[in-house]
Design an enzyme around this catalytic site. Structure first.
Site, PDB file in Angstrom:
ATOM      1  N   CYS A 284       0.826  -1.214   0.000  1.00 10.74           N
ATOM      2  CA  CYS A 284       0.000   0.000   0.000  1.00 10.74           C
ATOM      3  C   CYS A 284       0.855   1.257   0.000  1.00 10.74           C
ATOM      4  O   CYS A 284       0.351   2.359  -0.146  1.00 10.74           O
ATOM      5  CB  CYS A 284      -0.973  -0.003   1.176  1.00 10.74           C
TER       6      CYS A 284
ATOM      7  N   HIS B  13       0.306  11.810  15.870  1.00 11.28           N
ATOM      8  CA  HIS B  13      -0.451  11.081  14.855  1.00 11.28           C
ATOM      9  C   HIS B  13       0.477  10.099  14.144  1.00 11.28           C
ATOM     10  O   HIS B  13       1.548  10.475  13.664  1.00 11.28           O
ATOM     11  CB  HIS B  13      -1.033  12.072  13.844  1.00 11.28           C
TER      12      HIS B  13
ATOM     13  N   HIS C 106      -3.443   5.206  10.434  1.00 14.27           N
ATOM     14  CA  HIS C 106      -4.796   4.674  10.643  1.00 14.27           C
ATOM     15  C   HIS C 106      -4.735   3.155  10.744  1.00 14.27           C
ATOM     16  O   HIS C 106      -3.769   2.539  10.292  1.00 14.27           O
ATOM     17  CB  HIS C 106      -5.726   5.078   9.501  1.00 14.27           C
TER      18      HIS C 106
ATOM     19  N   ASP D 138      -8.395  -4.732   6.906  1.00 12.62           N
ATOM     20  CA  ASP D 138      -8.111  -5.533   5.716  1.00 12.62           C
ATOM     21  C   ASP D 138      -6.718  -6.169   5.783  1.00 12.62           C
ATOM     22  O   ASP D 138      -6.094  -6.429   4.769  1.00 12.62           O
ATOM     23  CB  ASP D 138      -8.254  -4.671   4.447  1.00 12.62           C
TER      24      ASP D 138
ATOM     25  N   ARG E  19      -4.696  -4.036   9.842  1.00 12.49           N
ATOM     26  CA  ARG E  19      -3.550  -3.415   9.161  1.00 12.49           C
ATOM     27  C   ARG E  19      -3.342  -2.019   9.749  1.00 12.49           C
ATOM     28  O   ARG E  19      -4.113  -1.106   9.487  1.00 12.49           O
ATOM     29  CB  ARG E  19      -3.806  -3.312   7.656  1.00 12.49           C
TER      30      ARG E  19
ATOM     31  N   CYS F 132      -1.641   1.055   9.364  1.00  9.14           N
ATOM     32  CA  CYS F 132      -1.005   1.702   8.217  1.00  9.14           C
ATOM     33  C   CYS F 132      -0.374   2.991   8.733  1.00  9.14           C
ATOM     34  O   CYS F 132      -1.062   3.943   9.079  1.00  9.14           O
ATOM     35  CB  CYS F 132      -2.103   1.985   7.186  1.00  9.14           C
TER      36      CYS F 132
END
Ligand code: FE
Length: 131
Positions: free
Chosen positions: A66, A102, A105, A109, A118, A120
């Site tokens: 990704c 931060h 997310h 999936d 996941r 990410c």
């Protein structure tokens, strides 16, 4: 979790590079495939670039294609999750529990055999340390 790490905006700006500040303190997202760790699979752990807390282990890292480093889980008790409806999406934001930075997310999936999640994460939110 021990004491939280807090800094003023000015202090964070002094402490972090412009790019890291944008991701960690302004909830930015690095461009896919631009970061240091999306294709990085050495053994070791990943610390928060804001406060140095160890957040992820290479044991849970997997190839997601990704463009961002992806993990099936974090270490225990180091992550906060928050509903994020920005950009007309319904996502779950992942933050460092200690400094509120931060990170990215979490999506549902991920590989089933690793639990289906996941995480990410922006490479710029992380610092790698060899085992
Ligand atoms: Fe942190």
């Amino acid at each position: 979790m021990k004491d939280k790490v807090t800094h003023s905006e000015k202090e964070w700006r002094e402490k972090l590079s412009l790019k890291r500040f944008h991701i960690l303190r302004e909830k930015g997202t690095e461009q896919a495939f631009s970061g240091e760790f999306w294709n990085h699979f050495k053994l070791g752990h990943y610390r928060c670039a804001g406060c140095e807390t160890i957040l992820f282990s290479s044991d849970t890292k997997f190839e997601s294609n990704c463009g961002w480093p992806s993990f099936s889980n974090s270490l225990d008790d180091v992550i906060d999750e928050k509903s994020d409806t920005s950009h007309e999406m319904n996502r779950t934001e992942v933050l460092c529990k200690k400094c509120g930075g931060h990170l990215g997310h979490v999506f549902e999936d991920g590989p089933k055999e690793m639990g289906g999640l996941r995480y990410c994460i922006n490479s710029l939110s992380l610092k790698f340390e060899d085992k």
